[in-house]
Structure formats: structure tokens, C-alpha cells
Design an enzyme around this catalytic site. Structure first.
Site, PDB file in Angstrom:
ATOM      1  N   ASP A 181     -22.155 -29.989   2.022  1.00 38.34           N
ATOM      2  CA  ASP A 181     -22.522 -28.584   2.235  1.00 38.34           C
ATOM      3  C   ASP A 181     -21.364 -27.668   1.813  1.00 38.34           C
ATOM      4  O   ASP A 181     -20.268 -27.753   2.356  1.00 38.34           O
ATOM      5  CB  ASP A 181     -22.858 -28.350   3.707  1.00 38.34           C
ATOM      6  CG  ASP A 181     -23.702 -27.104   3.917  1.00 38.34           C
ATOM      7  OD1 ASP A 181     -23.350 -26.049   3.371  1.00 38.34           O
ATOM      8  OD2 ASP A 181     -24.723 -27.200   4.620  1.00 38.34           O
TER       9      ASP A 181
ATOM     10  N   SER B 238     -27.942 -22.804   2.995  1.00 39.04           N
ATOM     11  CA  SER B 238     -28.200 -24.239   3.134  1.00 39.04           C
ATOM     12  C   SER B 238     -29.641 -24.547   3.498  1.00 39.04           C
ATOM     13  O   SER B 238     -30.136 -25.635   3.174  1.00 39.04           O
ATOM     14  CB  SER B 238     -27.272 -24.834   4.200  1.00 39.04           C
ATOM     15  OG  SER B 238     -25.927 -24.692   3.829  1.00 39.04           O
TER      16      SER B 238
ATOM     17  N   THR C 250     -29.447 -28.031   7.017  1.00 35.41           N
ATOM     18  CA  THR C 250     -29.687 -29.123   6.066  1.00 35.41           C
ATOM     19  C   THR C 250     -30.507 -30.249   6.668  1.00 35.41           C
ATOM     20  O   THR C 250     -31.540 -30.634   6.096  1.00 35.41           O
ATOM     21  CB  THR C 250     -28.359 -29.643   5.498  1.00 35.41           C
ATOM     22  OG1 THR C 250     -27.701 -28.574   4.798  1.00 35.41           O
ATOM     23  CG2 THR C 250     -28.587 -30.797   4.548  1.00 35.41           C
TER      24      THR C 250
ATOM     25  N   GLU D 145     -19.822 -34.694  28.339  1.00 36.12           N
ATOM     26  CA  GLU D 145     -18.457 -34.619  27.812  1.00 36.12           C
ATOM     27  C   GLU D 145     -17.731 -33.360  28.275  1.00 36.12           C
ATOM     28  O   GLU D 145     -16.603 -33.421  28.745  1.00 36.12           O
ATOM     29  CB  GLU D 145     -18.473 -34.662  26.283  1.00 36.12           C
ATOM     30  CG  GLU D 145     -17.076 -34.652  25.668  1.00 36.12           C
ATOM     31  CD  GLU D 145     -17.124 -34.827  24.156  1.00 36.12           C
ATOM     32  OE1 GLU D 145     -16.041 -35.098  23.582  1.00 36.12           O
ATOM     33  OE2 GLU D 145     -18.196 -34.698  23.559  1.00 36.12           O
TER      34      GLU D 145
ATOM     35  N   PHE E 244     -23.138 -36.599  19.397  1.00 33.08           N
ATOM     36  CA  PHE E 244     -21.746 -36.820  19.764  1.00 33.08           C
ATOM     37  C   PHE E 244     -20.988 -35.550  20.152  1.00 33.08           C
ATOM     38  O   PHE E 244     -19.787 -35.604  20.381  1.00 33.08           O
ATOM     39  CB  PHE E 244     -21.035 -37.526  18.609  1.00 33.08           C
ATOM     40  CG  PHE E 244     -21.677 -38.830  18.229  1.00 33.08           C
ATOM     41  CD1 PHE E 244     -21.565 -39.936  19.054  1.00 33.08           C
ATOM     42  CD2 PHE E 244     -22.442 -38.936  17.083  1.00 33.08           C
ATOM     43  CE1 PHE E 244     -22.176 -41.133  18.726  1.00 33.08           C
ATOM     44  CE2 PHE E 244     -23.053 -40.133  16.746  1.00 33.08           C
ATOM     45  CZ  PHE E 244     -22.928 -41.225  17.568  1.00 33.08           C
TER      46      PHE E 244
ATOM     47  N   GLU F 129     -25.224 -35.814   5.459  1.00 38.16           N
ATOM     48  CA  GLU F 129     -24.646 -34.498   5.163  1.00 38.16           C
ATOM     49  C   GLU F 129     -23.220 -34.381   5.682  1.00 38.16           C
ATOM     50  O   GLU F 129     -22.960 -34.610   6.865  1.00 38.16           O
ATOM     51  CB  GLU F 129     -25.482 -33.379   5.790  1.00 38.16           C
ATOM     52  CG  GLU F 129     -24.929 -32.000   5.453  1.00 38.16           C
ATOM     53  CD  GLU F 129     -25.295 -30.910   6.452  1.00 38.16           C
ATOM     54  OE1 GLU F 129     -25.188 -29.723   6.079  1.00 38.16           O
ATOM     55  OE2 GLU F 129     -25.665 -31.228   7.596  1.00 38.16           O
TER      56      GLU F 129
ATOM     57  N   HIS G 212     -15.878 -21.352   5.218  1.00 40.06           N
ATOM     58  CA  HIS G 212     -16.194 -20.055   5.828  1.00 40.06           C
ATOM     59  C   HIS G 212     -14.986 -19.502   6.586  1.00 40.06           C
ATOM     60  O   HIS G 212     -14.757 -18.288   6.609  1.00 40.06           O
ATOM     61  CB  HIS G 212     -17.388 -20.185   6.771  1.00 40.06           C
ATOM     62  CG  HIS G 212     -18.717 -20.145   6.092  1.00 40.06           C
ATOM     63  ND1 HIS G 212     -19.140 -19.076   5.322  1.00 40.06           N
ATOM     64  CD2 HIS G 212     -19.732 -21.049   6.048  1.00 40.06           C
ATOM     65  CE1 HIS G 212     -20.349 -19.309   4.844  1.00 40.06           C
ATOM     66  NE2 HIS G 212     -20.732 -20.512   5.264  1.00 40.06           N
TER      67      HIS G 212
ATOM     68  N   ASP H 104     -24.956 -28.286  -2.074  1.00 39.13           N
ATOM     69  CA  ASP H 104     -26.116 -27.412  -1.962  1.00 39.13           C
ATOM     70  C   ASP H 104     -25.802 -26.001  -2.444  1.00 39.13           C
ATOM     71  O   ASP H 104     -26.680 -25.277  -2.892  1.00 39.13           O
ATOM     72  CB  ASP H 104     -26.650 -27.387  -0.529  1.00 39.13           C
ATOM     73  CG  ASP H 104     -25.592 -26.990   0.488  1.00 39.13           C
ATOM     74  OD1 ASP H 104     -24.403 -26.864   0.129  1.00 39.13           O
ATOM     75  OD2 ASP H 104     -25.951 -26.804   1.671  1.00 39.13           O
ATOM     76  N   HIS H 105     -24.536 -25.639  -2.359  1.00 40.67           N
ATOM     77  CA  HIS H 105     -24.067 -24.352  -2.868  1.00 40.67           C
ATOM     78  C   HIS H 105     -22.549 -24.420  -2.891  1.00 40.67           C
ATOM     79  O   HIS H 105     -21.950 -25.408  -2.451  1.00 40.67           O
ATOM     80  CB  HIS H 105     -24.548 -23.182  -1.998  1.00 40.67           C
ATOM     81  CG  HIS H 105     -24.117 -23.280  -0.563  1.00 40.67           C
ATOM     82  ND1 HIS H 105     -22.838 -22.984  -0.139  1.00 40.67           N
ATOM     83  CD2 HIS H 105     -24.782 -23.671   0.546  1.00 40.67           C
ATOM     84  CE1 HIS H 105     -22.740 -23.176   1.159  1.00 40.67           C
ATOM     85  NE2 HIS H 105     -23.913 -23.604   1.613  1.00 40.67           N
TER      86      HIS H 105
END
Length: 433
Positions: free
Chosen positions: A60, A110, A173, A233, A287, A335, A344, A381-382
Site C-alpha cells: 500500500d 486504497s 484493501t 492487550e 493482533f 497487504e 503519510h 496500489d498507489h
């Protein structure tokens, strides 16, 4: 024998000694490299029969500059200069380019790109598993306009299917593989509570509409838990947990129990490691309450505050071991989703390390399968506004400074066109990398 003989003859064309052969300043170094590449090309023979198995890797946000920089980083981590190396998938025999626009956007996201990759149908920005008649965030326009993905096609042929991601399993995705939604953001009922119309959230679609996905591994526990359940968690109740009282993890367990199939739900690395793939038919692994950790931040085992997460390579291996027991074959989507998130944030080290981790997963897949019956495809994907600047010397640390600009300030090799890392400042005293 023909290919071996050809290889020997090509090496005979070199007049260099063994020591000189690795001297890149000598023309014969490059001539020998050319001959080897030609040898590879001449012995390449397409496999024309239909593949039994397909593994689709999606990095991604993994554009061309990302793969270039990740290649350098991978080499430098192995005490090489980096430029001379390859990511595993760069050695695959066939390479192509794709155009990533969507029906309504030049630069897409995405959700739309995953829908195109998985179904062959372009749609609108932000939509998953629906066609271009559906408007983003408009539930009413989505009814009757669903598109099926390669995951559904594989199931129809009696194959096993699985999904592995480092994001939430309800993220854009992976969602495009199984869900149909006018918005990628409708991951659970909390996200859809103010939406007009009768639309089902993505997490519910995964559990209730797709009971035959045998392997689901990634993050996003909060999308499946109720607002009165404590995360095992974090020890907290998520502020964005489900409000409808549906415990979707328990629903998954109940459905598998009712069918009498071997199944396991795991949420940490140690439980994941204990899963016997030869006796397990269905595996759900969540997870993290949200996205899984970046590879640089991931822990393999328990710490005082963390239960640990498996790597994307370990998840890929476990998925293959379960799915390949089906004699009809399988489809697996993998992915590397946090490459995108690192970009980002303009944290190149995070993005590139996750790219190398994805490549490790590709290596596992290539090692564990045969090209005679398995097709492996690796794609982005981009891309991102991420570039490589200046004229750094060979072997210059990819995460380091590349030179000095006209303003007499140093600049890094890796630059971003917008975001928190955009712009010029004095990095002289910064600790880079």
C-alpha cells in the site's frame, strides 16, 4: 544441460581473473552482467497452463521511489552499498506498469484501487466492492451494485482463500476482497450509526457473509468487540467499539463450532506460533485493537506491556501452510498496509522498513511454492509524494543527508512534497535514520 552450458560459455567470454571480475571500474564487469541478463532472458519460457494457486501481494503506497529506496536500505542493512541489490520481487521474470486513476479521481485511494485490483472494475474514490454508479458515503446508491472479487471467484471453484494484512482486517484493501460498501470508513456499526439507509458495516460482512474465508490475519480487534468488552492487550474498552452488542469474534467461533471444523482464534504472537497448520482449517488472528505495529516497532514476544505480534512473513507462511492443503488450490491476499501510513507521516524509515518486511514475505512465498502451479503477483496500489533528491555518492546512507543546497543547508536524500516532513530547515545537528 543447455542452460548450464550456455552459462559456462558466457563466463568464458570474460578475460578477467576472479579478482578482477568484481571490479566495477572495469568494462568487463558490466559486460558480464549484460551477458547474464541476456542468458536469463533467452532461457525464460512462459508457463501457459492455468495456475492452481494465486498469491497477490499489495504494498500500500509502495510507488517506484519507495521500491528504489527500500532496495538501497535492504542492501545497506546487509553491509552493501545498496544500489547493486534487488528486492525479491524485482527478480521476477515479468514486470508491468498500471494506471491507478478511479472513475472520479486522478489520484485515487486504497479502496478504489483495491476494488480494481481484486475485481477488475474501477469505481469511485473511497468505495469498496461496488461499481462506479455508487457515490462515496451514500448508502442508498450502493444497493444492487456489488462487484465480486477474485476471492469470491476462487471460493466458487472450491479453492481455499485467505487474507493477511498489517492493517485492520476491515481496512480499505482487505475489505475490497470480501465487502461491499459505499465508504471504506464504515468498518463497524459505530462508524455507520449516523448513515441514512440500510447498509451493513464491514466487520459484520466479514464474519456473517464470508464464513468460508479460512485465514484472516491482521489487526482491528476493536471493530469486532462490544463496548462492554475489555481488550485483552490494552486492558481498556475501545471508545470506537461496537454499540450493537454483537461480539463478532464469538460469532466467528460459534459458527465454526456449529460446523464442526477445526479452528483457532489468536490475538498474540505466542498463541499464533502454537497453531498447528496441519490440523487447523480456519484461523482468525487479530493482533491489535487497531492497526498492527510498524515492523521497526514490532515485538516478537511478550513484554511487560505488549503481547507481541507475528511478522508479515510469519503470517504469510502460516496462511500458505493452511491453504495449500486444499487440492483444488487457493487464493491469498497479502497487504503490507503500513508502508502507506509511514509515508503519510513522512517517516521514511517506517515506510521503507515495512517495504523490506513485505519483500521478506514475498521471499517466503516464493520459497514455499512452485512456479509450476502458483502465480505470485506483487503490486502497489498507489504512490506518494515521496522522492529521491540530489547527487549522493554511491553507498550514501539512504536515510542520511545527500548534500548541501544553494542556501548552504544540508538536505536529505529522501524528500516529501507535502506533509509534516515537507519544507526546508537546518538538519545539521539532527540524528538521521
Amino acid at each position: 544441460m543447455k542452460s548450464v552450458s550456455l552459462f559456462v560459455c558466457l563466463l568464458c567470454l570474460s578475460s578477467l581473473s576472479a579478482e578482477e571480475h568484481f571490479d566495477q571500474t572495469h568494462p568487463e564487469f558490466w559486460n558480464d552482467m549484460m551477458r547474464e541478463e541476456l542468458r536469463r532472458a533467452t532461457i525464460l519460457s512462459p508457463i501457459v497452463k492455468r495456475a492452481d494457486n494465486v498469491i497477490l501481494f499489495i504494498g500500500d503506497g509502495m510507488g517506484i521511489t519507495t521500491t528504489t529506496a527500500a532496495r538501497w536500505l535492504k542492501g545497506q542493512r546487509n553491509n552493501k552499498t545498496g544500489e547493486e541489490g534487488f528486492l525479491t520481487f524485482e527478480r521476477f521474470p515479468y514486470v508491468a506498469m498500471s494506471k491507478t486513476y478511479s472513475v472520479d479521481s486522478q489520484t485515487t485511494d486504497s479502496a478504489a484501487t483495491a476494488t480494481a485490483l481484486l475485481s477488475g472494475v474501477k469505481n469511485n474514490y473511497g468505495c469498496v466492492g461496488v461499481d462506479g454508479r455508487v457515490q462515496y458515503d451514500d448508502c442508498e446508491t450502493s444497493h444492487g451494485k456489488h462487484v465480486d472479487s477474485v476471492l469470491h471467484w476462487a471460493l466458487a471453484e472450491g479453492k481455499s482463500v485467505g487474507i493477511v494484512t498489517t492493517t485492520r482486517v476491515t481496512h480499505a484493501t482487505p475489505a475490497a476482497a470480501y465487502a461491499h460498501s459505499a465508504s471504506r470508513n464504515w468498518e463497524n456499526d459505530f462508524d455507520i450509526q449516523n448513515v441514512y439507509g440500510n447498509c451493513t458495516d464491514i466487520a459484520r460482512q466479514l464474519i456473517e457473509d464470508n464464513p468460508n474465508i479460512q485465514v484472516i490475519l491482521g489487526g482491528g480487534r476493536s471493530k469486532f468487540m462490544t463496548d462492554n468488552q475489555t481488550d485483552p492487550e490494552t486492558g481498556r474498552v475501545s471508545s470506537r467499539a461496537r454499540k450493537d452488542g454483537r461480539d463478532l469474534i464469538q460469532a466467528w467461533l460459534d459458527e465454526k463450532e456449529a460446523r464442526g471444523v477445526s479452528h483457532h482464534y489468536v490475538w498474540n504472537a505466542s498463541a499464533f506460533d502454537d497453531v498447528d497448520t496441519q490440523t487447523t482449517d480456519y484461523l482468525l488472528g487479530l493482533f491489535s485493537d487497531t492497526h498492527m505495529k510498524y515492523e521497526l516497532e514490532r515485538k516478537d514476544g511478550p513484554t511487560p506491556t505488549e503481547a507481541g505480534e507475528p511478522s508479515i512473513a510469519e503470517m504469510t507462511l502460516k496462511a500458505i501452510e493452511i491453504l495449500r492443503r486444499n487440492k483444488n488450490g487457493y487464493f491469498l491476499l497479502v497487504e503490507g498496509g503500513r508502508i502507506d501510513h509511514g509515508h503519510h507521516l513522512n517517516w521514511a524509515n517506517l515506510a521503507l522498513s515495512d517495504t523490506v518486511a513485505l519483500d521478506d514475505a514475498v521471499t517466503v512465498a516464493a520459497t514455499e511454492t512452485s512456479q509450476e502451479d502458483t502465480l505470485i503477483v506483487v503490486s502497489a496500489d498507489h504512490s506518494h509524494v515521496f522522492n529521491i533528491a540530489g547527487y549522493p555518492q554511491r553507498g550514501n546512507p539512504v536515510l542520511g543527508a545527500a548534500g548541501t543546497g544553494s542556501d548552504m543547508l544540508p538536505y536529505t536524500s529522501l524528500v516529501y512534497g507535502n506533509g509534516p516532513g515537507y519544507g526546508r530547515r537546518n538538519i545539521t545537528n539532527d540524528e538521521l535514520g
